[in-house]
Design an enzyme around this catalytic site. Structure first.
Site, short mmCIF file in Angstrom:
data_model
loop_
_atom_site.label_atom_id
_atom_site.label_comp_id
_atom_site.label_asym_id
_atom_site.label_seq_id
_atom_site.Cartn_x
_atom_site.Cartn_y
_atom_site.Cartn_z
CB ALA A 157 49.57 40.66 38.38
CB VAL A 158 44.38 42.96 38.64
CG1 VAL A 158 44.29 43.11 37.13
CG2 VAL A 158 43.70 41.68 39.10
NE ARG B 265 35.31 36.78 41.25
CZ ARG B 265 36.19 35.98 41.86
NH1 ARG B 265 37.01 36.47 42.76
NH2 ARG B 265 36.24 34.70 41.55
N GLY C 274 37.33 44.66 37.08
CA GLY C 274 37.34 45.04 35.68
C GLY C 274 38.72 45.42 35.17
N GLY D 113 41.52 43.56 35.00
CA GLY D 113 42.07 42.54 34.12
C GLY D 113 41.49 42.66 32.72
CD GLU E 133 52.11 29.22 27.75
OE1 GLU E 133 52.36 28.83 26.60
OE2 GLU E 133 52.55 30.28 28.21
CG ASN F 218 44.16 31.70 38.21
OD1 ASN F 218 43.10 32.19 38.59
ND2 ASN F 218 45.28 32.42 38.09
CE1 TYR G 273 44.22 36.30 30.72
CE2 TYR G 273 44.47 34.23 31.89
CZ TYR G 273 44.90 35.51 31.63
OH TYR G 273 46.00 36.02 32.25
#
Length: 189
Positions: free
Chosen positions: A100-101, A105, A107, A109, A131, A136, A143
């Site tokens: 989680a962040v 957007r 950077g 993650g 998963e 999402n 990813y």
């Protein structure tokens, strides 16, 4: 990304004293958040759990005022929690359980994934698995940029609104080339 953190950002191992801020971020980031007990159990089990922290007022968080993220996301030493991940190594595989962040957007993650990949490769892992909710799109884009590919679907894996269930996409990233099998060659008669 080259592995060097921007000024003002630091890595830290997640500890029990960080769980208040971690859970606050978890509740902000996920409609069906992990409980504090689940985080505690992950730490107790020895899972990899990393925090991305900021000392505040750095270029990394100036897109929006830091005050928009405080005080709930401050760890006990006063630094700001920007994100975290929890993963487990099983033989030559690493499974990412949670990421989680505080703000999408930015950077962050990508930095978390880069840290996880580097740690997995250092352990000799061959594959990184996760998963993600099929809906999402923000996470899927992250990813995919990080080299993950969709390999399967788990039907009804995640809880959804109103008691419904949502599919999960199973993503994989190969980390090391698989060794070629060795064969004993029989002499030609």
């Amino acid at each position: 990304m080259n592995g060097v953190l921007p000024p003002g950002l630091q890595w830290a191992q997640m500890q029990a004293e960080h769980l208040e801020a971690v859970c606050a971020l978890e509740r902000r980031a996920h409609a069906h958040p992990w409980s504090e007990q689940l985080f505690y159990d992950s730490l107790h089990a020895g899972h990899q759990a990393q925090l991305l922290l900021c000392d505040g007022g750095t270029p990394a968080v100036e897109a929006q005022p830091v005050e928009a993220l405080q005080p709930a996301l401050r760890v006990p030493d006063g630094r700001l929690l920007l994100g975290y991940f929890v993963a487990q190594t099983l033989l030559d595989e690493v499974h990412l359980y949670n990421l989680a962040v505080a703000r999408a957007r930015q950077g962050w993650g990508g930095l978390l994934l880069q840290r996880l990949v580097a740690a997995a490769q250092a352990q000799g892992a061959q594959t990184l698995w996760l998963e993600v909710r099929a809906s999402n799109q923000t996470a899927l884009a992250l990813y995919r940029r990080a080299g993950f590919e969709s390999v399967a679907t788990r039907r009804g894996y995640y809880p959804a609104a109103g008691g419904a269930r949502e599919d999960a996409l199973v993503l994989r990233r190969c980390l090391q080339p698989l060794p070629l099998p060795t064969q004993k060659l029989e002499p030609v008669a």
